[in-house]
Design an enzyme around this catalytic site. Structure first.
Site, PDB file in Angstrom:
ATOM      1  N   GLU A   1      45.431  40.015  69.141  1.00 17.52           N
ATOM      2  CA  GLU A   1      45.744  38.602  69.346  1.00 17.52           C
ATOM      3  C   GLU A   1      45.142  38.087  70.644  1.00 17.52           C
ATOM      4  OE1 GLU A   1      49.427  40.915  70.795  1.00 17.52           O
ATOM      5  OE2 GLU A   1      47.910  41.104  69.235  1.00 17.52           O
TER       6      GLU A   1
ATOM      7  N   ASP B   1      45.730  35.012  75.310  1.00 15.64           N
ATOM      8  CA  ASP B   1      46.556  35.895  74.500  1.00 15.64           C
ATOM      9  C   ASP B   1      47.711  35.109  73.883  1.00 15.64           C
ATOM     10  OD1 ASP B   1      47.052  38.969  74.024  1.00 15.64           O
ATOM     11  OD2 ASP B   1      49.018  38.069  74.398  1.00 15.64           O
TER      12      ASP B   1
END
Length: 469
Positions: free
Chosen positions: A381, A338
């Site tokens: 993301e 992430d």
């Protein structure tokens, strides 16, 4: 019923005879006594095929054909034109107007039914896109076109036609004749050369093969057609079989074996070129449909921004990796990666900058994984990495390498500025065969929990699930 067949004939006896014969063959006949009625039924009833008499009283047969091909609702319906005159002029007009075939009376029932089966099979193959994507498939997939007269020659890019015969003089005669009527490439091939074409489709693969029915031996051309249809490179090419005479038995056999067209040698001078233009146009349309569907299928599993896999692909693929590991008794690892503080990138620099960061991070991750590994974008993301046949020490090295590759160099933004970004990584190791079987969603959850620990530890950190450690 096998299909709905529209019979357009102004002679009542002919309509009754066709109706009986087609009903016996398990088709559903629709009857029209004139061209205007035929055009209306073709649009309203959407038949699978049309049998059209060329000698109608109200409208000339070629005019009916032109109107059928100009209407977006009817132009895909195959049409067999029926002519009482064997003259080349009438047949040529019908082919130029869009007829898929022209058959002269008296008809051979076996040949007519074989040609009908052939055209219905081709139509059914073209319909699979509509069944898969719904009735709006042509417009959704970008294949809708405005109404236009049927004339494939001006609109079809130049193709390649291979002339395959055991007699060189015959091939050269075909080539000389076609060169005056077509702008497509013409190549003379032997059977061996046709079968030696590359297995992958490229510019050297002909669009159409014109094959002598009795190539080298009786039935040799039909055997070659079957061989071409079974090869990866040539299986989408069209085939036109040339029979030495009015050989109805060979014609029926060729159509039922998959020939796209069959033509008597005596008709080649007048009909070969227009038939080949139709085959090339039809083949190019099939290529476009196939490419569009393949692109659609590819895009359904690919993230359009980064070009890596998406969640739809990732979870089933991860389940396959887990099943393989269980059968082999090997380890595998799962990582959730992430981007740290990604929201601030969008807020400060704009979404174009955020997209550039995602693309670059995906590239760096991809370039530092093996071909057998899997990388997917599973959230805004967030990325998922699967490492088959990977032990805990190996997973540690890979995770640390990925973290370093992301943070060691700045990402260039659309503005030209450089931005340093980091990632947090959570890792979970898949269970061995001897251990308790674990669902892949549970495994991903463990990696995700480890990721949260990385975030809590200050970000730009790799954390392993306690179960994996």
């Amino acid at each position: 019923m096998h299909g709905r067949i529209l019979i357009v004939d102004d002679t009542a006896t002919n309509r009754i005879v066709y109706k009986v014969k087609l009903s016996d063959a398990f088709y559903e006949p629709l009857l029209a006594a004139d061209g205007a009625t035929g055009l209306r039924l073709a649009q309203d009833a959407a038949p699978d095929l049309v049998l059209l008499d060329l000698s109608l009283r109200d409208l000339p047969g070629p005019e009916v054909l032109r109107r059928l091909k100009a209407n977006p609702l009817t132009r895909a319906i195959p049409v067999i034109a029926l002519s009482a005159s064997p003259g080349a002029a009438d047949r040529g007009l019908a082919l130029a107007a869009g007829a898929d075939d022209v058959m002269s009376r008296p008809l051979n029932d076996a040949a007519l039914l074989a040609r009908m089966r052939n055209l219905l099979r081709l139509r059914e193959e073209a319909r699979f896109v509509t069944r898969a994507w719904g009735h709006e498939a042509p417009s959704i997939l970008g294949m809708a076109e405005g109404a236009a007269p049927f004339d494939p020659a001006p609109f079809t890019p130049a193709g390649t036609v291979a002339l395959v015969t055991s007699r060189v003089e015959l091939a050269l005669a075909w080539k000389h004749q076609l060169r005056r009527q077509m702008r497509d490439g013409l190549v003379v091939m032997s059977r061996e050369q046709a079968l030696a074409l590359p297995p992958a489709r490229d510019s050297t693969i002909p669009d159409v093969f014109v094959v002598e029915a009795d190539l080298d031996a009786p039935g040799g051309g039909l055997r070659l057609m079957s061989e071409l249809g079974s090869h990866a490179g040539t299986r989408h090419s069209a085939t036109c079989i040339i029979t030495p005479g009015e050989d109805d038995e060979t014609t029926v056999m060729a159509f039922d074996m998959g020939a796209d067209d069959v033509l008597s040698a005596r008709l080649c001078d007048h009909e070969l070129a227009p038939r080949l233009r139709t085959l090339i146009a039809r083949k190019r349309q099939a290529d476009r449909i196939r490419a569009t569907v393949e692109d659609g299928l590819r895009l359904s599993i690919i993230d359009p921004l980064t070009g890596i896999y998406n969640r739809r692909y990732a979870l089933p693929r991860l389940a396959g990796i887990a099943a393989q590991a269980a059968s082999e008794g090997s380890d595998f690892a799962v990582m959730v990666v992430d981007l740290d503080r990604f929201k601030s990138v969008n807020d400060r620099f704009g979404h174009a900058a955020g997209d550039a960061v995602l693309v670059e991070v995906a590239r760096r991750l991809s370039e530092n994984l093996r071909l057998s590994d899997m990388l997917a974008r599973i959230g805004g993301e967030e990325f998922l990495v699967a490492l088959p046949q990977t032990t805990l020490p190996e997973a540690e090295r890979v995770a640390e390498r990925l973290r370093q590759m992301v943070c060691e160099a700045p990402v260039t933004l659309p503005s030209g500025d450089g931005l340093h970004v980091t990632v947090s990584i959570g890792v979970a190791l898949g269970a061995r065969r001897s251990e308790q079987t674990e669902d892949v969603s549970t495994l991903v959850d463990r990696a995700d929990q480890a990721l949260l620990s990385s975030k809590s530890a200050g970000r730009n950190v790799v954390t392993f699930s306690r179960n994996a450690a």
